[in-house]
Design an enzyme around this catalytic site. Structure first.
Site, mmCIF file in Angstrom:
data_model
loop_
_atom_site.group_PDB
_atom_site.id
_atom_site.type_symbol
_atom_site.label_atom_id
_atom_site.label_comp_id
_atom_site.label_asym_id
_atom_site.label_seq_id
_atom_site.Cartn_x
_atom_site.Cartn_y
_atom_site.Cartn_z
ATOM 1 N N ARG A 5 21.159 45.153 46.773
ATOM 2 C CA ARG A 5 22.548 45.087 47.239
ATOM 3 C C ARG A 5 23.139 43.734 46.909
ATOM 4 O O ARG A 5 22.443 42.749 46.798
ATOM 5 C CB ARG A 5 22.608 45.287 48.755
ATOM 6 C CG ARG A 5 22.397 46.706 49.235
ATOM 7 C CD ARG A 5 23.546 47.643 48.885
ATOM 8 N NE ARG A 5 24.857 47.055 49.076
ATOM 9 C CZ ARG A 5 25.559 47.078 50.202
ATOM 10 N NH1 ARG A 5 25.074 47.672 51.278
ATOM 11 N NH2 ARG A 5 26.751 46.524 50.272
ATOM 12 N N ARG A 61 30.227 46.021 31.681
ATOM 13 C CA ARG A 61 30.289 46.429 30.276
ATOM 14 C C ARG A 61 30.491 45.205 29.382
ATOM 15 O O ARG A 61 29.857 45.068 28.340
ATOM 16 C CB ARG A 61 31.430 47.419 30.043
ATOM 17 C CG ARG A 61 31.233 48.742 30.735
ATOM 18 C CD ARG A 61 30.239 49.630 30.017
ATOM 19 N NE ARG A 61 30.145 50.922 30.668
ATOM 20 C CZ ARG A 61 29.027 51.422 31.154
ATOM 21 N NH1 ARG A 61 27.890 50.752 31.073
ATOM 22 N NH2 ARG A 61 29.009 52.601 31.729
ATOM 23 N N CYS A 72 32.393 53.339 39.977
ATOM 24 C CA CYS A 72 33.200 52.573 40.928
ATOM 25 C C CYS A 72 33.754 53.510 41.998
ATOM 26 O O CYS A 72 34.077 54.663 41.712
ATOM 27 C CB CYS A 72 34.362 51.898 40.226
ATOM 28 S SG CYS A 72 33.895 50.666 39.012
ATOM 29 N N GLU A 75 35.740 51.276 48.926
ATOM 30 C CA GLU A 75 35.037 51.066 50.198
ATOM 31 C C GLU A 75 35.874 51.676 51.326
ATOM 32 O O GLU A 75 37.103 51.752 51.239
ATOM 33 C CB GLU A 75 34.859 49.551 50.421
ATOM 34 C CG GLU A 75 33.930 49.175 51.528
ATOM 35 C CD GLU A 75 32.462 49.386 51.179
ATOM 36 O OE1 GLU A 75 31.693 49.659 52.124
ATOM 37 O OE2 GLU A 75 32.081 49.285 50.006
ATOM 38 N N ARG A 87 31.391 45.112 46.165
ATOM 39 C CA ARG A 87 29.987 45.321 46.503
ATOM 40 C C ARG A 87 29.309 46.074 45.369
ATOM 41 O O ARG A 87 29.945 46.772 44.602
ATOM 42 C CB ARG A 87 29.864 46.115 47.804
ATOM 43 C CG ARG A 87 30.351 45.376 49.036
ATOM 44 C CD ARG A 87 30.325 46.295 50.259
ATOM 45 N NE ARG A 87 30.584 45.593 51.489
ATOM 46 C CZ ARG A 87 31.799 45.356 51.991
ATOM 47 N NH1 ARG A 87 32.864 45.775 51.341
ATOM 48 N NH2 ARG A 87 31.942 44.713 53.138
ATOM 49 N N TYR A 105 24.700 37.767 48.110
ATOM 50 C CA TYR A 105 26.001 37.749 48.783
ATOM 51 C C TYR A 105 26.650 36.409 48.483
ATOM 52 O O TYR A 105 26.142 35.366 48.887
ATOM 53 C CB TYR A 105 25.826 37.988 50.282
ATOM 54 C CG TYR A 105 25.406 39.413 50.549
ATOM 55 C CD1 TYR A 105 26.337 40.381 50.889
ATOM 56 C CD2 TYR A 105 24.082 39.809 50.383
ATOM 57 C CE1 TYR A 105 25.966 41.701 51.078
ATOM 58 C CE2 TYR A 105 23.694 41.121 50.573
ATOM 59 C CZ TYR A 105 24.636 42.065 50.926
ATOM 60 O OH TYR A 105 24.262 43.371 51.099
ATOM 61 N N ARG A 113 25.914 38.763 55.417
ATOM 62 C CA ARG A 113 24.463 38.819 55.573
ATOM 63 C C ARG A 113 23.903 37.413 55.800
ATOM 64 O O ARG A 113 23.248 36.851 54.942
ATOM 65 C CB ARG A 113 23.813 39.444 54.340
ATOM 66 C CG ARG A 113 24.081 40.916 54.133
ATOM 67 C CD ARG A 113 23.502 41.819 55.219
ATOM 68 N NE ARG A 113 22.102 41.626 55.464
ATOM 69 C CZ ARG A 113 21.122 42.327 54.905
ATOM 70 N NH1 ARG A 113 21.394 43.262 54.041
ATOM 71 N NH2 ARG A 113 19.863 42.075 55.223
#
Length: 118
Positions: A5, A61, A72, A75, A87, A105, A113
């Site tokens: 992540r 890319r 994609c 959220e 993210r 992060y 986090r």
């Protein structure tokens, strides 16, 4: 197969900010985990609803990930959530144990986090 992540908060909804932030995030995930493009199975990118100027996957890319499946999505718009956040969820082929992986992060998203080493 493992999943990694990551997130980054960008300065605004411009093509340049989204491409720069996405590239920084992908590059950091690869570097911190000792991965190459050949190790990546797929990457799912999400953007908060306030980021619409460019697809985050386009930055990957431009980095040379031309044969990696990328997607994609937007959220969920949760009230009070961190704005301008990109993210990713990267699925990778690695012999490393889950505990050895470094989730990434960056910038303001580091606040999401605080339990992880930066």
């Amino acid at each position: 197969m493992r999943a990694i992540r990551g997130a980054i908060q960008v300065g605004g909804d411009t093509r340049e900010e989204i491409l720069e932030g996405s590239a920084e995030l992908v590059t950091a995930v690869l570097e911190r985990n000792g991965l190459t493009a050949d190790d990546i199975i797929s990457i799912l990118f999400t953007a908060t609803p306030d980021l619409t100027a460019e697809f985050p996957a386009y930055a990957a890319r431009l980095l040379g990930l031309t044969d990696v499946p990328l997607m994609c999505a937007t959220e969920i718009a949760v009230p009070g959530a961190m704005p301008r956040t990109l993210r990713l969820l990267a699925h990778v082929d690695t012999p490393r144990a889950r505990a050895e992986l470094r989730h990434v992060y960056l910038r303001g998203a580091a606040a999401l986090r605080t339990d992880l080493p930066q």
